[in-house]
Design a protein around this motif. Structure first.
Motif, PDB file in Angstrom:
ATOM      1  N   LEU A   1      44.054  48.475  28.465  1.00 20.65           N
ATOM      2  CA  LEU A   1      43.310  46.962  28.596  1.00 20.65           C
ATOM      3  C   LEU A   1      43.508  47.262  30.159  1.00 20.65           C
ATOM      4  O   LEU A   1      42.511  46.794  30.950  1.00 20.65           O
ATOM      5  N   GLU A   2      44.601  47.035  30.582  1.00 24.48           N
ATOM      6  CA  GLU A   2      44.328  47.145  32.047  1.00 24.48           C
ATOM      7  C   GLU A   2      43.979  47.724  32.621  1.00 24.48           C
ATOM      8  O   GLU A   2      43.310  47.468  33.747  1.00 24.48           O
TER       9      GLU A   2
ATOM     10  N   GLY B   1      40.840  49.233  32.037  1.00 27.82           N
ATOM     11  CA  GLY B   1      40.258  48.677  31.746  1.00 27.82           C
ATOM     12  C   GLY B   1      39.561  48.275  32.418  1.00 27.82           C
ATOM     13  O   GLY B   1      38.057  48.057  33.279  1.00 27.82           O
ATOM     14  N   ASP B   2      40.283  47.327  32.323  1.00 34.55           N
ATOM     15  CA  ASP B   2      39.247  46.117  33.967  1.00 34.55           C
ATOM     16  C   ASP B   2      39.506  46.767  35.060  1.00 34.55           C
ATOM     17  O   ASP B   2      38.439  46.257  36.841  1.00 34.55           O
ATOM     18  N   ALA B   3      40.439  47.599  35.849  1.00 32.57           N
ATOM     19  CA  ALA B   3      40.121  48.623  36.863  1.00 32.57           C
ATOM     20  C   ALA B   3      39.242  49.363  37.119  1.00 32.57           C
ATOM     21  O   ALA B   3      38.341  49.217  38.059  1.00 32.57           O
TER      22      ALA B   3
ATOM     23  N   SER C   1      36.119  48.572  35.551  1.00 34.64           N
ATOM     24  CA  SER C   1      35.697  47.389  35.551  1.00 34.64           C
ATOM     25  C   SER C   1      35.042  47.136  36.607  1.00 34.64           C
ATOM     26  O   SER C   1      34.000  46.620  37.371  1.00 34.64           O
ATOM     27  N   SER C   2      36.095  47.328  37.303  1.00 34.37           N
ATOM     28  CA  SER C   2      36.395  46.634  39.064  1.00 34.37           C
ATOM     29  C   SER C   2      36.215  47.851  40.389  1.00 34.37           C
ATOM     30  O   SER C   2      36.094  46.708  41.309  1.00 34.37           O
TER      31      SER C   2
ATOM     32  N   ASN D   1      27.464  43.606  31.106  1.00 31.25           N
ATOM     33  CA  ASN D   1      28.821  43.296  31.793  1.00 31.25           C
ATOM     34  C   ASN D   1      29.936  43.798  31.649  1.00 31.25           C
ATOM     35  O   ASN D   1      29.916  44.846  30.635  1.00 31.25           O
TER      36      ASN D   1
ATOM     37  N   LYS E   1      33.293  44.385  32.279  1.00 31.29           N
ATOM     38  CA  LYS E   1      34.396  43.634  31.684  1.00 31.29           C
ATOM     39  C   LYS E   1      34.483  43.962  29.786  1.00 31.29           C
ATOM     40  O   LYS E   1      34.845  44.935  29.501  1.00 31.29           O
TER      41      LYS E   1
ATOM     42  N   THR F   1      36.064  47.044  28.254  1.00 32.62           N
ATOM     43  CA  THR F   1      37.066  46.297  27.384  1.00 32.62           C
ATOM     44  C   THR F   1      37.483  47.193  25.925  1.00 32.62           C
ATOM     45  O   THR F   1      38.208  47.105  25.280  1.00 32.62           O
TER      46      THR F   1
END
Length: 333
Positions: free
Chosen positions: A238-239, A241-243, A245-246, A317, A319, A323
């Motif tokens: 998930l981390e 995935g956050d990267a 999305s950023s 979105n 994120k 996710t």
């Protein structure tokens, strides 16, 4: 740009020369390449040969007025269409020309940065189609061939494509359509079905340019994602995935999706016992992944990644998109 200046893709260049020499050039050709593959070089060489007044021995002369104009991308009867955020391609032709001449192996991110879209998605809209149809209704300025080069037809919306269908299917005399796509599966079938398709393999220099641009970062992200998935570490996945999305823009997120999809092909081939087709280096690189995931993973993962790419295009979105992607991959690995 002449054929003699192109390294690799000998079969492609030979086929194009044969088409022109025989007088049997398809009215619409679709070049399929990986992002940053440099197909624009082949397109420029093809147009130079097609327009050349003194061609011979399988190449353009490089000296006549037509060759000079096409090589400098200033021929009045060659029109370039590419995705923009507002207006039409002709409003940005100087930016496009500078980008292609400086680096014909440019990637989509380079075009986005050059156009200064501010991270917003670019498309080929219906206004582009209307302007192109109006242009083609007039006679060629130099009285011979004219050509339309459409870069990334997969970014053409349905209304724009429908406007062009008739003129692509039955173009005016001596009018050549050329498309360059990075995702043939996303090109509207009504456009793709009217084209002769040619696959362009990336030259070594193109591969290097592509890697230096953005894929190094994407490779790191994809590798971290695979390691966390195979380690059954949902939090770490998930981390990652956050990267993703950023990333700086939606274009960069879509580039990651395309990169990830390309990595699944050699993974699938190796799992099916076709490692020679993937290449020895890829086989060694992916051995831990091959051993750690199911044989159905590559096929199912490609569907999940394609879904994520579509959602990015629809302005969901980021994120939520990534996710969801990580969650789907976690349960099919």
């Amino acid at each position: 740009m002449s054929f003699s200046q192109i390294k690799g893709n000998e079969q492609v260049t030979k086929a194009l020369v044969g088409m022109v020499d025989s007088g049997k050039v398809p009215h619409a050709i679709m070049f399929c390449e990986d992002d940053g593959g440099g197909a624009i070089r082949i397109v420029q060489a093809f147009l130079e040969y097609l327009f050349c007044k003194n061609r011979g021995s399988g190449d353009s002369c490089g000296e006549c007025p037509s060759c000079h104009k096409i090589s400098r991308m200033i021929h009045p009867d060659v029109h370039y269409v590419f995705p923009v955020n507002s207006g039409c391609s002709r409003d940005y032709i100087d930016v496009w020309r500078k980008l292609v001449l400086e680096n014909p192996c440019f990637g989509e991110d380079s075009l986005t940065e050059a156009l200064e879209t501010g991270g917003k998605s670019s498309i080929i809209a219906v206004a582009e189609s209307k302007a192109l149809i109006d242009t083609l209704a007039l006679s060629a300025l130099e009285g011979g061939y004219r050509a339309v080069v459409i870069y990334l037809p997969e970014k053409m919306n349905r209304e724009a494509a429908n406007r062009l269908l008739k003129v692509i299917e039955e173009p005016p005399a001596l009018t050549q359509f050329v498309f360059i796509t990075h995702a043939l599966e996303n090109v509207l079938p009504t456009i793709a079905s009217r084209c002769q398709r040619i696959r362009v393999a990336p030259a070594a220099e193109a591969a290097i340019a592509d890697e230096s641009e953005a894929d190094y970062r994407n490779r790191e992200l994809f590798s971290a994602l695979m390691q966390s998935l195979l380690g059954r570490d949902l939090l770490a996945s998930l981390e990652v995935g956050d990267a993703i999305s950023s990333l700086g823009s939606r274009e960069q997120m879509k580039r990651f999706c395309r990169f990830a999809a390309r990595q699944l092909r050699p993974l699938f081939l190796i799992q099916q016992g076709l490692g020679d087709m993937a290449g020895r280096d890829k086989e060694l690189e992916m051995r831990p992944w091959v051993q750690g995931c199911k044989k159905t993973f590559a096929r199912n993962a490609l569907q999940a990644i394609s879904r994520a790419n579509t959602l990015v295009d629809r302005n969901v979105n980021p994120k939520i998109i990534f996710t969801d992607l990580v969650n789907r991959l976690y349960f099919i690995v």
